[in-house]
Design a protein around this motif. Structure first.
Motif, PDB file in Angstrom:
ATOM      1  N   GLU A 110       0.829  -1.209   0.000  1.00 51.77           N
ATOM      2  CA  GLU A 110       0.000   0.000   0.000  1.00 51.77           C
ATOM      3  C   GLU A 110       0.865   1.262   0.000  1.00 51.77           C
ATOM      4  O   GLU A 110       0.576   2.223  -0.702  1.00 51.77           O
ATOM      5  N   GLU A 111       1.912   1.263   0.814  1.00 50.20           N
ATOM      6  CA  GLU A 111       2.819   2.417   0.865  1.00 50.20           C
ATOM      7  C   GLU A 111       3.533   2.605  -0.467  1.00 50.20           C
ATOM      8  O   GLU A 111       3.662   3.725  -0.961  1.00 50.20           O
ATOM      9  N   TRP A 112       3.983   1.500  -1.055  1.00 51.75           N
ATOM     10  CA  TRP A 112       4.700   1.563  -2.336  1.00 51.75           C
ATOM     11  C   TRP A 112       3.812   2.167  -3.421  1.00 51.75           C
ATOM     12  O   TRP A 112       4.260   2.966  -4.238  1.00 51.75           O
ATOM     13  N   ALA A 113       2.544   1.809  -3.423  1.00 48.56           N
ATOM     14  CA  ALA A 113       1.609   2.303  -4.438  1.00 48.56           C
ATOM     15  C   ALA A 113       1.419   3.820  -4.344  1.00 48.56           C
ATOM     16  O   ALA A 113       1.061   4.464  -5.329  1.00 48.56           O
ATOM     17  N   LEU A 114       1.658   4.398  -3.173  1.00 51.90           N
ATOM     18  CA  LEU A 114       1.483   5.840  -2.998  1.00 51.90           C
ATOM     19  C   LEU A 114       2.676   6.667  -3.493  1.00 51.90           C
ATOM     20  O   LEU A 114       2.554   7.878  -3.642  1.00 51.90           O
TER      21      LEU A 114
ATOM     22  N   ASP B 197       5.345   8.202  -6.134  1.00 50.62           N
ATOM     23  CA  ASP B 197       5.379   8.460  -7.570  1.00 50.62           C
ATOM     24  C   ASP B 197       6.673   7.871  -8.136  1.00 50.62           C
ATOM     25  O   ASP B 197       7.514   7.355  -7.394  1.00 50.62           O
TER      26      ASP B 197
ATOM     27  N   THR C   5       2.258   7.875   6.335  1.00 53.12           N
ATOM     28  CA  THR C   5       1.531   8.699   5.383  1.00 53.12           C
ATOM     29  C   THR C   5       2.533   9.234   4.387  1.00 53.12           C
ATOM     30  O   THR C   5       3.515   9.865   4.773  1.00 53.12           O
ATOM     31  N   ILE C   6       2.291   8.978   3.132  1.00 49.86           N
ATOM     32  CA  ILE C   6       3.201   9.428   2.081  1.00 49.86           C
ATOM     33  C   ILE C   6       2.480  10.443   1.231  1.00 49.86           C
ATOM     34  O   ILE C   6       1.379  10.197   0.752  1.00 49.86           O
TER      35      ILE C   6
ATOM     36  N   PRO D  39       2.353  12.311  -2.195  1.00 52.44           N
ATOM     37  CA  PRO D  39       2.910  12.180  -3.542  1.00 52.44           C
ATOM     38  C   PRO D  39       3.749  13.403  -3.903  1.00 52.44           C
ATOM     39  O   PRO D  39       3.448  14.523  -3.511  1.00 52.44           O
TER      40      PRO D  39
END
Length: 112
Positions: free
Chosen positions: A33-37, A39, A102-103, A105
């Motif tokens: 999930e973190e990786w998907a956030l 860019d 929390t990342i 973008p």
């Protein structure tokens, strides 16, 4: 007359403690999930940093095994782990040190 020779005592330098460093000590892990956030620029920076860390440890002779994260990067796969509970079981840190993260973008700066 009595002469006494006094030798100056210099303090001894503190003992140096040397510990071995492992890749896991400098690696940061992202859940899927973190990786998907992230860019693409953030992902590239992460991959390059992890590869540099590994190559540095390798050149110093501090590792002889390729970490799973590096194998995934080399294979063109996402270097994420399945979930945060995996990280906790392994005693490893995620991007925030532990727990959720929390990342935000990446946004290119406004140009004038």
């Amino acid at each position: 007359m009595l002469s006494v020779s006094v030798q100056e005592r210099r303090p001894e330098p503190p003992a140096r403690v040397q510990t071995l460093l492992a890749f896991e000590d400098v690696a940061v892990y992202f859940s899927e999930e973190e990786w998907a956030l992230l860019d693409e620029l953030q992902k590239d920076i992460y991959k390059n940093t992890m590869r540099e860390n590994y190559e540095t440890l390798l050149s110093l002779g501090l590792t002889n095994m390729k970490p799973e994260i590096i194998a995934k990067i080399d294979a063109g796969e996402a270097p994420s782990v399945r979930n945060g509970s995996y990280l906790e079981k392994q005693g490893r840190k995620n991007a925030a040190g532990r727990g959720s993260v929390t990342i935000v973008p990446h946004k290119a700066p406004d140009t004038f």
